[in-house]
Enzyme design. Structure first.
Site, PDB file in Angstrom:
ATOM      1  N   ARG A 178       0.855  -1.198   0.000  1.00  0.00           N
ATOM      2  CA  ARG A 178       0.000   0.000   0.000  1.00  0.00           C
ATOM      3  C   ARG A 178       0.888   1.244   0.000  1.00  0.00           C
ATOM      4  O   ARG A 178       0.596   2.235  -0.637  1.00  0.00           O
ATOM      5  CB  ARG A 178      -0.953   0.013   1.208  1.00  0.00           C
ATOM      6  CG  ARG A 178      -1.665   1.356   1.357  1.00  0.00           C
ATOM      7  CD  ARG A 178      -2.942   1.354   2.210  1.00  0.00           C
ATOM      8  NE  ARG A 178      -2.948   0.449   3.329  1.00  0.00           N
ATOM      9  CZ  ARG A 178      -2.224   0.608   4.466  1.00  0.00           C
ATOM     10  NH1 ARG A 178      -1.450   1.665   4.623  1.00  0.00           N
ATOM     11  NH2 ARG A 178      -2.296  -0.278   5.419  1.00  0.00           N
ATOM     12  N   LYS A 204      -8.625   6.799 -19.086  1.00  0.00           N
ATOM     13  CA  LYS A 204      -8.896   7.372 -20.406  1.00  0.00           C
ATOM     14  C   LYS A 204      -7.646   7.321 -21.296  1.00  0.00           C
ATOM     15  O   LYS A 204      -7.174   6.246 -21.577  1.00  0.00           O
ATOM     16  CB  LYS A 204      -9.457   8.788 -20.232  1.00  0.00           C
ATOM     17  CG  LYS A 204     -10.509   8.915 -19.109  1.00  0.00           C
ATOM     18  CD  LYS A 204     -11.797   8.180 -19.394  1.00  0.00           C
ATOM     19  CE  LYS A 204     -12.714   8.035 -18.185  1.00  0.00           C
ATOM     20  NZ  LYS A 204     -13.045   9.250 -17.476  1.00  0.00           N
ATOM     21  N   ASP A 263      -7.834  19.122 -13.693  1.00  0.00           N
ATOM     22  CA  ASP A 263      -8.113  17.778 -14.195  1.00  0.00           C
ATOM     23  C   ASP A 263      -7.734  17.784 -15.676  1.00  0.00           C
ATOM     24  O   ASP A 263      -8.406  18.398 -16.499  1.00  0.00           O
ATOM     25  CB  ASP A 263      -9.596  17.446 -13.978  1.00  0.00           C
ATOM     26  CG  ASP A 263      -9.960  16.042 -14.457  1.00  0.00           C
ATOM     27  OD1 ASP A 263      -9.272  15.513 -15.358  1.00  0.00           O
ATOM     28  OD2 ASP A 263     -10.954  15.486 -13.954  1.00  0.00           O
ATOM     29  N   TYR A 306     -16.544  17.263 -14.599  1.00  0.00           N
ATOM     30  CA  TYR A 306     -16.988  15.875 -14.732  1.00  0.00           C
ATOM     31  C   TYR A 306     -18.070  15.562 -13.675  1.00  0.00           C
ATOM     32  O   TYR A 306     -17.913  15.912 -12.507  1.00  0.00           O
ATOM     33  CB  TYR A 306     -15.771  14.967 -14.552  1.00  0.00           C
ATOM     34  CG  TYR A 306     -16.069  13.500 -14.553  1.00  0.00           C
ATOM     35  CD1 TYR A 306     -16.460  12.861 -15.722  1.00  0.00           C
ATOM     36  CD2 TYR A 306     -15.961  12.746 -13.388  1.00  0.00           C
ATOM     37  CE1 TYR A 306     -16.736  11.507 -15.723  1.00  0.00           C
ATOM     38  CE2 TYR A 306     -16.236  11.383 -13.382  1.00  0.00           C
ATOM     39  CZ  TYR A 306     -16.629  10.774 -14.560  1.00  0.00           C
ATOM     40  OH  TYR A 306     -16.903   9.435 -14.557  1.00  0.00           O
TER      41      TYR A 306
END
Ligand SMILES: *Cc1c(COP(=O)(O)O)cnc(C)c1O
Length: 380
Positions: A46, A195, A170, A98
């Protein structure tokens, strides 16, 4: 090194243990320590994992930042970035960000005492007017979804700096190949690697990159403390996607340009939204901060929902689907799909009409895309 070279080599030296030319997928949760209390480079996955580290170095290099961090989704990256703030802090966000980001801000993070104002960031004055004493962050997207509005990153960064707020951009739609927000004054660049960076519609991932080492250190702490990290296999897939980002984006650019020009000529088309068109209202800003126009565009069809439905169901090369940024061309109807959760009145006010259609133009042969559209438009 230049972009295409960095995309293949940054963070991706041959594996020191074996000489493997591609970064191995380190499927391990924990690492042997030599002595108790004296930690080696890797302790627990992690906190750090070699495959993820390679991706993070690659991301930092492509975005011209100092620290890159990978997350399990774009929204996981966004959530972790917002954890930089404290209860009572105020965020100014773009009014057509978004939908998932809006939902996170409005329906989740408000409950934790963060305050949000949504304003049109194309006007730096409006952003400045929205500043409060407790404003700590400005959050924008450019180009925006689905109307391809463009925000002047430099102008908004001046407002942010003057008011001691962090500017987050973003950068999912442009990808680092076409735009580097950090170079234009942003403090953090965020991506949905789902994306263009991944590029093959086969994974969910996110990233945050910063030039500010203090912010970077805190984000790294939060990445480990909050724990929304990607698995090594997903990291490897993003790295593999990144290797071809430059060649893919060149083809996305040229295909979308041809599709936009085709659409401009159709009598059934009311309006085309694409940053590459000479009549784009922020043409100067586009030229200043982008190196290409990308694969995303949208257009308004004359008529109503029936015409949209007719076109969308006739196409064979374009797939009717949400999401974007993959090698295959996708087409969708925001009013009934990606933007259906926005109340109709608010959606129309934002300029997203019922007859708007959005495309993610892929990297197929442009002739096949144009022929498919020709067949679709016939008899509309
Ligand atoms: C998809 C997307 C996100 C969210 O990313 P996920 O990987 O789906 O969590 C955020 N911003 C933009 C612009 C996106 O397109």
């Amino acid at each position: 090194m230049r972009f295409s070279t960095k995309a293949i080599h940054a963070g991706q030296d041959p594996d020191p243990a074996t000489g493997s030319v591609t970064v191995p997928v380190y499927l391990t949760s924990t690492y042997m320590q030599l002595k108790p209390g004296r930690e080696g480079k890797y302790v627990y996955s992690r906190t750090a994992n070699p495959t993820r580290n390679a991706l993070e170095e690659s991301l930092a290099s492509l975005e011209e930042g100092k620290i890159g961090l990978a997350f399990s989704s774009g929204l996981a990256a966004t959530t972790t970035v917002l954890m930089l703030l404290r209860k009572g802090d105020h965020v100014i966000a773009g009014d057509d960000i978004y939908g998932g980001t809006y939902r996170l801000f409005d329906q989740v993070l408000r409950n934790y005492g963060l305050q949000f104002s949504f304003v049109d960031p194309r006007s730096p004055d409006k952003v400045e007017k929205a500043v409060r004493k407790n404003t700590r962050m400005i959050w924008i997207e450019t180009p925006t979804n689905p109307l391809m509005r463009v925000v002047d990153i430099r102008a908004i960064s001046k407002v942010a700096k003057k008011n001691h707020a962090l500017l987050v951009v973003d950068n999912t739609f442009a990808s680092p190949y076409l735009q580097n927000p950090l170079r234009h004054g942003a403090d953090i660049s965020v991506h949905s690697t789902t994306k263009y960076l991944g590029g093959h519609s086969d994974l969910i991932g996110g990233a945050a990159i910063t030039t500010d080492t203090e912010v970077g250190k805190r984000l790294k702490f939060l990445q480990n403390a909050v724990g929304a990290v990607p698995g090594p296999l997903d990291c490897w897939l993003v790295l593999r996607g990144i290797k071809t980002l430059a060649v893919r984006m060149d083809r996305h650019n040229s295909n979308a340009k041809q599709v936009s020009e085709y659409l401009m000529k159709q009598p059934q088309v009311e309006h085309v939204y694409y940053p590459g068109l000479p009549d784009h209202p922020q043409r100067d800003v586009v030229k200043r901060q982008m190196r290409g126009y990308g694969g995303m565009l949208s257009f308004e069809l004359k008529g109503g929902f029936r015409e949209c439905e007719k076109l969308l169901t006739k196409l064979r090369v374009f797939t009717l689907a949400e999401s974007l940024g993959g090698v295959e061309s996708l087409i969708e109807h925001p009013a009934s799909m990606t933007h259906a959760s926005i109340p109709r009145q608010r959606r129309i006010e934002q300029g997203i009409k019922d007859t708007l259609i959005r495309m993610s133009v892929g990297i197929e042969d442009a002739e096949d895309l144009l022929e498919d559209l020709q067949k679709g438009f016939k008899g509309l």
